[in-house]
Design a protein around this motif. Structure first.
Motif, PDB file in Angstrom:
ATOM      1  N   ASP B   2      15.952 -32.758  -8.252  1.00  0.00           N
ATOM      2  CA  ASP B   2      14.726 -33.244  -8.871  1.00  0.00           C
ATOM      3  C   ASP B   2      13.646 -32.165  -8.806  1.00  0.00           C
ATOM      4  OD1 ASP B   2      15.056 -33.509  -6.223  1.00  0.00           O
ATOM      5  OD2 ASP B   2      13.620 -35.139  -5.974  1.00  0.00           O
ATOM      6  N   TYR B   3      12.768 -32.240  -9.777  1.00  0.00           N
ATOM      7  CA  TYR B   3      11.679 -31.272  -9.844  1.00  0.00           C
ATOM      8  C   TYR B   3      10.430 -31.843  -9.194  1.00  0.00           C
ATOM      9  CZ  TYR B   3      14.668 -29.004 -13.223  1.00  0.00           C
ATOM     10  OH  TYR B   3      15.717 -28.385 -13.836  1.00  0.00           O
ATOM     11  N   GLU B   6       6.538 -30.504 -13.162  1.00  0.00           N
ATOM     12  CA  GLU B   6       7.048 -30.099 -14.461  1.00  0.00           C
ATOM     13  C   GLU B   6       5.883 -29.958 -15.421  1.00  0.00           C
ATOM     14  OE1 GLU B   6      10.858 -32.480 -15.535  1.00  0.00           O
ATOM     15  OE2 GLU B   6       9.750 -33.650 -14.075  1.00  0.00           O
ATOM     16  N   ARG B  26       9.478 -25.705 -14.963  1.00  0.00           N
ATOM     17  CA  ARG B  26       9.882 -26.752 -14.026  1.00  0.00           C
ATOM     18  C   ARG B  26      10.103 -26.127 -12.659  1.00  0.00           C
ATOM     19  NH1 ARG B  26      13.710 -29.143 -18.380  1.00  0.00           N
ATOM     20  NH2 ARG B  26      12.936 -31.285 -18.533  1.00  0.00           N
ATOM     21  N   ILE B  27       9.446 -26.695 -11.659  1.00  0.00           N
ATOM     22  CA  ILE B  27       9.557 -26.165 -10.307  1.00  0.00           C
ATOM     23  C   ILE B  27      10.350 -27.138  -9.440  1.00  0.00           C
ATOM     24  CG2 ILE B  27       8.277 -25.239  -8.346  1.00  0.00           C
ATOM     25  CD1 ILE B  27       7.590 -23.821 -10.936  1.00  0.00           C
ATOM     26  N   LYS B  28      11.422 -26.616  -8.804  1.00  0.00           N
ATOM     27  CA  LYS B  28      12.189 -27.454  -7.882  1.00  0.00           C
ATOM     28  C   LYS B  28      11.495 -27.491  -6.535  1.00  0.00           C
ATOM     29  CE  LYS B  28      16.685 -26.304  -9.825  1.00  0.00           C
ATOM     30  NZ  LYS B  28      17.837 -25.407  -9.639  1.00  0.00           N
ATOM     31  N   LYS B  29      11.801 -28.542  -5.786  1.00  0.00           N
ATOM     32  CA  LYS B  29      11.209 -28.647  -4.459  1.00  0.00           C
ATOM     33  C   LYS B  29      11.713 -27.515  -3.569  1.00  0.00           C
ATOM     34  CE  LYS B  29      10.120 -32.223  -1.114  1.00  0.00           C
ATOM     35  NZ  LYS B  29       8.956 -31.479  -0.709  1.00  0.00           N
ATOM     36  N   GLU B  31      11.510 -24.388  -3.702  1.00  0.00           N
ATOM     37  CA  GLU B  31      11.947 -23.090  -4.222  1.00  0.00           C
ATOM     38  C   GLU B  31      10.747 -22.138  -4.347  1.00  0.00           C
ATOM     39  OE1 GLU B  31      13.399 -22.770  -8.190  1.00  0.00           O
ATOM     40  OE2 GLU B  31      11.768 -23.927  -9.054  1.00  0.00           O
ATOM     41  N   HIS B  33       9.418 -19.892  -7.102  1.00  0.00           N
ATOM     42  CA  HIS B  33       9.632 -19.723  -8.537  1.00  0.00           C
ATOM     43  C   HIS B  33       8.685 -18.640  -9.051  1.00  0.00           C
ATOM     44  CE1 HIS B  33      11.100 -21.723 -12.342  1.00  0.00           C
ATOM     45  NE2 HIS B  33      10.271 -20.793 -12.784  1.00  0.00           N
ATOM     46  N   ARG B  64       6.461 -35.076  -9.413  1.00  0.00           N
ATOM     47  CA  ARG B  64       7.561 -35.906  -8.904  1.00  0.00           C
ATOM     48  C   ARG B  64       7.990 -36.940  -9.950  1.00  0.00           C
ATOM     49  NH1 ARG B  64       4.059 -35.459  -4.534  1.00  0.00           N
ATOM     50  NH2 ARG B  64       4.860 -34.048  -2.952  1.00  0.00           N
ATOM     51  N   SER B 192       6.669 -25.788  -2.011  1.00  0.00           N
ATOM     52  CA  SER B 192       7.178 -25.188  -3.246  1.00  0.00           C
ATOM     53  C   SER B 192       6.196 -24.127  -3.696  1.00  0.00           C
ATOM     54  CB  SER B 192       7.303 -26.257  -4.324  1.00  0.00           C
ATOM     55  OG  SER B 192       7.922 -27.397  -3.791  1.00  0.00           O
TER      56      SER B 192
END
Lengths: 319, 509
Positions: B2-3, B6, B26-29, B31, B33, B64, B192
């Protein structure tokens, strides 16, 4: 010894208004708005306060009248500070120009109004001084301090010290003070953490209006029996006090005492045998406060620690 | 997967330009980026939208999975989005602690409770290994610590999404390494991170995924493992980028520029800022002065260009003694200078581009007559240079220089300095703060100068730039030249030893 006490008490009459007005200027400049309109605001406060006394003195007298006049003078000062806040904050105008405009406006305005509303048609507003406190019970018996502060005094002296203490606490110990200082140092940083810079600057200017208005009254009451539509450069002297005091409350106190003492010498030199016997023309004594201002500022302005963003209109867009 | 955040199909227009055109990020938890793009690609605009500074014309932002509306930075902060701005937003007159809590103070009846705040800040500082001195004034601490203060500001507000806007631009190599470790630590602890940059090595070192922007458009999102530096730069610029510049083999000619025993004393110290510096720069040669920042490079340039007086030594150009010549004489008799700080010494930012282009020649008969400027000739001249050097701006020669991008500002200086047809070109960190495309352009121009028979003196901190461009490397350490190296025969490691003062030779002109 009595001579010295006389001088020190006289110094209080001059120093307290300088202290109050300079503290007002401090709130404005710490928020980032230069306020050279202090002179004009003092005139406005002095006029409204004294005119109130003039009108009410047939019905009441003594300390309660003075207290009410204090609130009126504060309101008068506040009113005149609003255009300055509007020009500096909303219109992002040059703050020196807006301040100068008010300095030119205020004396002309109060003289015009005084001539309009006084049946006699004269510009001066006279009042009876019923506010003098000969001795404060108990406190006047404290050695030295009692003689300086609690004899032949006015409640405004105590009000001045009270404002000093409150100002120092507000500026350094409260959330409001910290945010105000941030707005004067780095408004973009303040904005980035969610502080409303415009609001803080408005409040800063308004506080300066309230205190400078009060200062106009406090200056006039002990040393005169009428208000002549001018405060003789005290607003500018208060600015000098503010600069010499490095925008810090306690240093502003010392600076105002210094300038007040100089003023006392110029006003009361003839009562001091030593100075009188020097046979110096009176003009030189009259000059002392202004010469002292020049010299002191010339030396102290080099190490000046003005708030970094003072005088710069805040524009959210410019990053 | 899940992102956490976004940004979908974001579009933002400014008058005359589409800054963001249908961009999806889109940023993942947890990560890191990276957001990669040249200056003006739309990175800052996109992040300003996320931080609530701009409103997009189209597009949706989801946190979320839930659609949100970010109207101002305060809202962004409440939603857990924090940003380390490129130019730190710290009050210099405040202590570190005051800066961290400003705007989110712990109070009782309006009175500050500093002790409680300090405890919380120090806990965070220890937990994330962000060393700070809470009672020091910000004006007295290093840039590295200032950055840690900015990071702690976000952590203090319990932000979950941390945006770093070109955080390495102001740091030394060691501080950059430290920052990379901190970023990894933060992601390990569950934060993140969005990392805005145009430096490819940093992305390779620290990021998990990367989104590339070019001229307002989204080129794509990739796993960093799957892409090479070369392909990333190609995506960013839109064409193949040469990391090395083609240089013809030319034997240097006669000596053009010579410095003999130049020394500059330091006030209140027996150690000289510059000590007996001697070197020659010949025709068709790029000589590079390498060194760690603050070893006397700036002072040397000030001495050579006449900005500051020095105590001993001689400067010769074509054998003529220039030691006592005025700045105007130097400027108009064959010395060009690309200054280190283009805002301080290179340009008058409030002037139009045309006036900046004639800053050193406005007094010649070509541009003035009896004290009046000949605006027609000035503009004609400026338009010629704008075309020749491809300087881009909003309103051509009339553009106020302040409003131009860094790369184009540097092109203005380059155009002015090269057009003087100098015999000696002194270039100080000419690519500082510029993106790949602009850097490539400037390097090409410098090599062109070399090939057209000029002497070029390059002062740089970037090892890659030094190795690529120079014909000879002089290393400066604590105000002295300690190495004279041939870039073909030396390595970056060896150069590093000289720069750190661990190795030194006798250098003679």
């Amino acid at each position: 010894m009595d001579m010295l006490y006389l001088l020190l008490r006289q110094t209080m009459y001059f120093s307290i208004p300088l202290l109050i007005v300079a503290l007002g200027g401090m709130f404005s400049e710490r928020s980032g708005v230069t306020n050279i309109a202090l002179e004009g605001i003092m005139v406005m406060g002095g006029f409204t306060g004294i005119y109130f006394i003039n009108q009410m003195q047939s019905q009441m007298s003594g300390q309660w009248l003075l207290v009410l006049a204090i609130f009126i003078a504060m309101a008068g000062g506040l009113l005149l500070s609003l255009p300055h806040a509007y020009a500096s904050v909303n219109l992002k105008a040059d703050q020196v120009i807006s301040g100068t405009a008010l300095n030119m406006f205020a004396p002309a305005f109060v003289i015009y109004i005084a001539r309009m509303i006084q049946p006699s048609g004269i510009a001066n507003v006279s009042f009876k001084n019923t506010f003098f406190i000969h001795e404060v019970p108990v406190l006047c018996d404290i050695p030295v301090i009692g003689d300086i502060l609690f004899k032949n005094t006015y409640i405004t002296t105590f009000l001045g010290f009270f404002i000093l203490i409150v100002s120092a606490i507000v500026l350094y110990k409260t959330r409001f003070g910290m945010r105000l200082r941030a707005c004067g140092e780095h408004p973009h940083a303040a904005d980035s953490v969610g502080i409303n810079v415009y609001k803080m600057r408005y409040i800063g200017v308004m506080i300066s209006g309230v205190l400078a208005g009060l200062g106009g009254l406090v200056l006039t009451v002990p040393i005169s029996t009428e208000f002549k539509g001018a405060v003789n450069g005290y607003g500018f002297l208060a600015l000098a006090v503010l600069i010499f005091g490095q925008w810090k409350p306690m240093r502003i106190l010392w600076a105002s005492l210094f300038f007040g003492f100089m003023q006392t010498i110029s006003a009361a030199y003839s009562a001091i045998p030593f100075l009188l016997n020097l046979n110096i023309p009176s003009e030189f004594f009259k000059m002392t406060p202004y010469i002292a201002t020049l010299i002191v500022l010339a030396f102290s302005s080099k190490s000046s620690k003005a708030p970094k963003a003072v005088g710069q209109p805040y524009d959210q867009g410019a990053r | 997967m899940d992102y956490i955040i976004e940004m979908l199909n974001i579009r933002k227009e400014f008058p005359g330009i589409v800054a963001n055109d249908d961009i999806t990020l889109r940023i993942k938890k947890t990560e890191i980026h990276a957001l990669l793009g040249e200056n003006g690609a739309g990175k800052s605009t996109l992040m300003s939208i996320l931080f609530g500074l701009y409103k997009p014309e189209a597009g949706v932002i989801k946190l979320r999975g839930k659609e949100i509306n970010i109207s101002d930075p305060k809202t962004a902060s409440h939603l857990g989005i924090g940003m380390v701005h490129q130019h730190f937003k710290l009050v210099e007159d405040f202590t570190v602690l005051e800066n961290i809590i400003l705007g989110a103070e712990t109070v009782k009846n309006g009175f500050l409770k500093m002790d409680e705040a300090k405890k919380k800040v120090m806990e965070l500082s220890n937990r994330y290994k962000l060393y700070i001195d809470p009672d020091a004034k910000v004006s007295n601490i290093t840039v590295g610590m200032q950055q840690r203060v900015e990071i702690l500001k976000m952590l203090y507000r319990e932000n979950e999404i941390l945006i770093f806007d070109e955080p390495t631009a102001v740091l030394t190599p060691q501080e950059i390494d430290e920052l990379m470790d901190i970023m990894k630590e933060l992601s390990k602890e569950g934060k993140s991170l969005i990392f805005i940059t145009h430096k490819l090595e940093e992305i390779k070192k620290v990021a998990d995924r990367v989104t590339v922007l070019r001229r307002g458009k989204c080129i794509g999102t990739y796993n960093v493992e799957d892409v090479t530096k070369e392909s990333l730069s190609e995506m960013m610029v839109g064409r193949k980028v040469q990391f090395t510049v083609d240089k013809k083999d030319i034997t240097p000619g006669e000596t053009i520029f010579e410095v003999k025993n130049l020394s500059m004393k330091t006030k209140g110290s027996t150690k000289n800022t510059l000590n007996k510096i001697s070197f020659k720069v010949r025709k068709n040669e790029i000589v590079c002065i390498a060194g760690i920042d603050g070893n006397g490079q700036s002072e040397l340039v000030y001495a050579l260009t006449g900005i500051r007086h020095f105590d001993e030594g001689q400067i010769l150009v074509h054998g003529e003694d220039w030691t006592k010549k005025s700045i105007r004489y130097r400027n108009s008799h064959g010395m060009s200078h690309i200054p280190e700080d283009r805002h301080k010494y290179g340009l008058i930012l409030e002037y139009s581009m045309a006036y900046n282009l004639i800053l050193q020649t406005y007094f010649t008969d070509r541009f003035q007559k009896r004290g009046f400027l000949k605006n027609d000739s000035i503009h004609e001249y400026a338009d010629g240079l704008i075309k020749k050097y491809d300087i881009r701006s909003g309103q051509g020669a009339q553009t106020v220089t302040r409003s131009m991008s860094g790369g184009n500002q540097q092109k203005v200086i380059l155009a002015r300095e090269i057009d003087k047809d100098p015999s000696i070109m002194i270039a100080v960190q000419p690519a500082r703060g510029l993106d790949v495309g602009a850097t490539e352009f400037i390097h090409k121009k410098l090599v062109e100068q070399r090939e057209s028979g000029k002497a070029v003196l390059l002062i740089s901190l970037e090892l890659e730039e030094i190795m690529n461009l120079s014909d000879r490397i002089l290393v400066i350490y604590e105000g002295e030249l300690v190495g004279d190296l041939d870039p073909k025969k030396t390595t970056i490691q060896e150069l590093g030893l000289y720069m750190a003062g661990a190795k030194r030779d006798e250098v003679k002109a």
